[in-house]
Design a protein around this motif. Structure first.
Motif, PDB file in Angstrom:
ATOM      1  N   MET A 177      51.089   1.560-110.510  1.00  0.00           N
ATOM      2  CA  MET A 177      51.952   2.879-110.676  1.00  0.00           C
ATOM      3  C   MET A 177      50.743   3.630-110.951  1.00  0.00           C
ATOM      4  N   GLU A 178      51.093   4.952-110.527  1.00  0.00           N
ATOM      5  CA  GLU A 178      50.330   6.169-110.775  1.00  0.00           C
ATOM      6  C   GLU A 178      50.419   7.007-112.065  1.00  0.00           C
ATOM      7  N   TYR A 179      49.367   6.975-112.984  1.00  0.00           N
ATOM      8  CA  TYR A 179      49.925   7.679-114.281  1.00  0.00           C
ATOM      9  C   TYR A 179      49.518   9.263-114.253  1.00  0.00           C
ATOM     10  N   LYS A 180      50.384   9.943-114.599  1.00  0.00           N
ATOM     11  CA  LYS A 180      50.018  11.334-114.359  1.00  0.00           C
ATOM     12  C   LYS A 180      50.029  12.156-115.791  1.00  0.00           C
ATOM     13  N   GLN A 181      49.073  13.309-115.788  1.00  0.00           N
ATOM     14  CA  GLN A 181      49.097  14.210-116.622  1.00  0.00           C
ATOM     15  C   GLN A 181      49.341  15.621-116.155  1.00  0.00           C
ATOM     16  N   TYR A 182      50.198  16.513-116.787  1.00  0.00           N
ATOM     17  CA  TYR A 182      50.371  17.680-116.275  1.00  0.00           C
ATOM     18  C   TYR A 182      51.050  18.595-117.394  1.00  0.00           C
ATOM     19  N   HIS A 183      50.828  20.011-117.245  1.00  0.00           N
ATOM     20  CA  HIS A 183      51.468  21.037-117.816  1.00  0.00           C
ATOM     21  C   HIS A 183      52.782  21.275-116.940  1.00  0.00           C
ATOM     22  N   GLU A 184      54.202  21.529-117.473  1.00  0.00           N
ATOM     23  CA  GLU A 184      55.037  22.122-116.833  1.00  0.00           C
ATOM     24  C   GLU A 184      54.713  23.481-116.434  1.00  0.00           C
ATOM     25  N   GLU A 185      55.343  23.903-115.132  1.00  0.00           N
ATOM     26  CA  GLU A 185      54.756  25.037-114.622  1.00  0.00           C
ATOM     27  C   GLU A 185      55.299  26.374-115.502  1.00  0.00           C
ATOM     28  N   HIS A 186      54.584  27.198-115.639  1.00  0.00           N
ATOM     29  CA  HIS A 186      54.701  28.357-116.650  1.00  0.00           C
ATOM     30  C   HIS A 186      55.103  28.174-117.807  1.00  0.00           C
ATOM     31  N   LYS A 187      54.788  26.923-118.259  1.00  0.00           N
ATOM     32  CA  LYS A 187      55.003  26.452-119.837  1.00  0.00           C
ATOM     33  C   LYS A 187      53.836  25.812-120.328  1.00  0.00           C
ATOM     34  N   LYS A 188      53.612  25.748-121.722  1.00  0.00           N
ATOM     35  CA  LYS A 188      52.579  25.065-122.181  1.00  0.00           C
ATOM     36  C   LYS A 188      53.184  23.607-122.769  1.00  0.00           C
ATOM     37  N   ILE A 189      54.048  23.001-122.066  1.00  0.00           N
ATOM     38  CA  ILE A 189      54.513  21.869-122.455  1.00  0.00           C
ATOM     39  C   ILE A 189      53.927  20.714-121.711  1.00  0.00           C
ATOM     40  N   PHE A 190      53.019  19.954-122.345  1.00  0.00           N
ATOM     41  CA  PHE A 190      52.178  18.703-121.840  1.00  0.00           C
ATOM     42  C   PHE A 190      52.695  17.524-121.855  1.00  0.00           C
ATOM     43  N   HIS A 191      52.697  16.958-120.400  1.00  0.00           N
ATOM     44  CA  HIS A 191      52.945  15.528-120.271  1.00  0.00           C
ATOM     45  C   HIS A 191      51.903  14.604-119.961  1.00  0.00           C
ATOM     46  N   SER A 192      52.076  13.399-120.258  1.00  0.00           N
ATOM     47  CA  SER A 192      51.099  12.311-120.211  1.00  0.00           C
ATOM     48  C   SER A 192      51.780  11.003-120.272  1.00  0.00           C
ATOM     49  N   GLN A 193      51.453  10.547-119.141  1.00  0.00           N
ATOM     50  CA  GLN A 193      52.133   8.955-118.745  1.00  0.00           C
ATOM     51  C   GLN A 193      51.259   7.856-119.205  1.00  0.00           C
ATOM     52  N   GLU A 194      51.723   7.126-120.160  1.00  0.00           N
ATOM     53  CA  GLU A 194      50.749   6.106-120.817  1.00  0.00           C
ATOM     54  C   GLU A 194      51.493   4.722-120.731  1.00  0.00           C
ATOM     55  N   GLN A 195      50.655   3.550-121.016  1.00  0.00           N
ATOM     56  CA  GLN A 195      51.077   2.172-121.142  1.00  0.00           C
ATOM     57  C   GLN A 195      50.699   1.653-122.349  1.00  0.00           C
ATOM     58  N   ILE A 196      51.705   1.006-122.946  1.00  0.00           N
ATOM     59  CA  ILE A 196      51.216   0.164-124.167  1.00  0.00           C
ATOM     60  C   ILE A 196      50.520  -0.883-123.861  1.00  0.00           C
ATOM     61  N   PHE A 197      49.330  -1.132-124.309  1.00  0.00           N
ATOM     62  CA  PHE A 197      48.410  -2.424-123.902  1.00  0.00           C
ATOM     63  C   PHE A 197      48.712  -3.521-125.184  1.00  0.00           C
ATOM     64  N   PHE A 198      47.945  -4.705-124.833  1.00  0.00           N
ATOM     65  CA  PHE A 198      48.205  -5.662-125.783  1.00  0.00           C
ATOM     66  C   PHE A 198      47.639  -5.355-126.969  1.00  0.00           C
ATOM     67  N   SER A 199      46.482  -4.677-126.913  1.00  0.00           N
ATOM     68  CA  SER A 199      45.599  -4.518-128.095  1.00  0.00           C
ATOM     69  C   SER A 199      46.038  -3.277-129.010  1.00  0.00           C
ATOM     70  N   GLN A 200      47.355  -2.549-128.501  1.00  0.00           N
ATOM     71  CA  GLN A 200      47.998  -1.451-129.232  1.00  0.00           C
ATOM     72  C   GLN A 200      49.341  -1.888-130.000  1.00  0.00           C
ATOM     73  N   ALA A 201      49.613  -3.100-129.660  1.00  0.00           N
ATOM     74  CA  ALA A 201      50.641  -3.538-130.352  1.00  0.00           C
ATOM     75  C   ALA A 201      50.529  -4.566-131.677  1.00  0.00           C
ATOM     76  N   ASN A 202      51.276  -4.435-132.451  1.00  0.00           N
ATOM     77  CA  ASN A 202      51.192  -5.184-133.638  1.00  0.00           C
ATOM     78  C   ASN A 202      51.627  -6.674-133.498  1.00  0.00           C
ATOM     79  N   ALA A 203      51.713  -7.468-134.644  1.00  0.00           N
ATOM     80  CA  ALA A 203      51.829  -8.993-134.362  1.00  0.00           C
ATOM     81  C   ALA A 203      53.275  -9.259-133.858  1.00  0.00           C
TER      82      ALA A 203
END
Length: 250
Positions: free
Chosen positions: A1-27
């Motif tokens: 999967m391609e992860y994207k980062q972008y601002h909505e056109e003509h707006k200052k709303i920022f999008h970032s696609q991420e994944q929660i990896f093993f090390s970022q989760a709790n027990a």
């Protein structure tokens, strides 16, 4: 999967696609508090960076921007290996605080987390607060949004707080500003919670940063369970006074 980062056109709303990896989760496999704080803080930094206001640029202009208060509502806590879309934007500031909102969605567009944070603008040399009206590196922002979360606000200290944990601030807790990085306070709270609450997902989480915890300081973490287990107050103190205040609602 391609992860994207972008601002909505003509707006200052920022999008970032991420994944929660093993090390970022709790027990229990849920996104940990400290990783949520890290990811949302990094999101704010990257939003500014892509608008031409990198940390280096802000430093050259004499500004330091520090998170002051935040609140998150967990509609459904993200979990390990989940792919997410983070969205953030600035709103009309308070006289002494910048305002920023967050939404976290799964890849089907379901809202998982909503939140809001306030940030202080400081003179990098004197550390004195600068009114937000004088932070003029981008166009003024005049709109506000009704967010589905608690409002970040002052947290009081209830009577009968008990010592739940003590720890020393170590080098790995610090950021490039020379004090404890904001995400580490999430770990301090997680570690101090009674065992029966460590696997429970709160409905709401509030955190206020009061005074920077510095290297080699002893941080004593106090807590109290209130309202028949529906609310927990957690407060961290050093010899310099209150370092942070937090509330968790269940």
């Amino acid at each position: 999967m391609e992860y994207k980062q972008y601002h909505e056109e003509h707006k200052k709303i920022f999008h970032s696609q991420e994944q929660i990896f093993f090390s970022q989760a709790n027990a229990e496999g849920y996104l940990s508090f400290h990783e949520l704080l890290r990811m949302t803080a990094d999101l704010a930094v990257e939003d500014y960076n892509q608008q031409g206001m990198s940390r280096e640029f802000l430093k050259d202009k004499g500004f330091a921007i520090l998170v002051s208060r935040l609140a998150f509502r967990f509609h459904k806590m993200p979990v390990e290996n989940q792919k997410l879309e983070f969205v953030t934007w600035e709103e009309k500031p308070e006289p002494l605080q910048l305002a920023r909102c967050y939404k976290i969605f799964d890849m089907d567009g379901n809202l998982l987390v909503s939140g809001k944070s306030y940030w202080l603008v400081c003179d990098l040399k004197t550390r004195r607060l600068i009114p937000t009206s004088k932070f003029d590196l981008r166009k003024s922002i005049e709109f506000t949004t009704e967010m589905d979360c608690l409002k970040p606000c002052k947290i009081g200290e209830p009577e009968g707080m008990e010592l739940w944990d003590s720890r020393k601030i170590k080098y790995s807790d610090l950021d490039t500003n020379g004090h404890t990085t904001n995400s580490r306070y999430g770990a301090f709270i997680e570690d101090a919670l009674p065992a029966e609450y460590r696997g429970k997902v709160p409905s709401d989480f509030k955190l206020n940063y009061s005074k920077e915890a510095m290297l080699d300081s002893q941080l004593d973490v106090y807590g109290k369970i209130e309202e028949d287990g529906k609310k927990i107050t957690v407060i961290g103190k050093t010899s310099e006074g209150c370092s942070f205040e937090a509330e968790l609602y269940y």
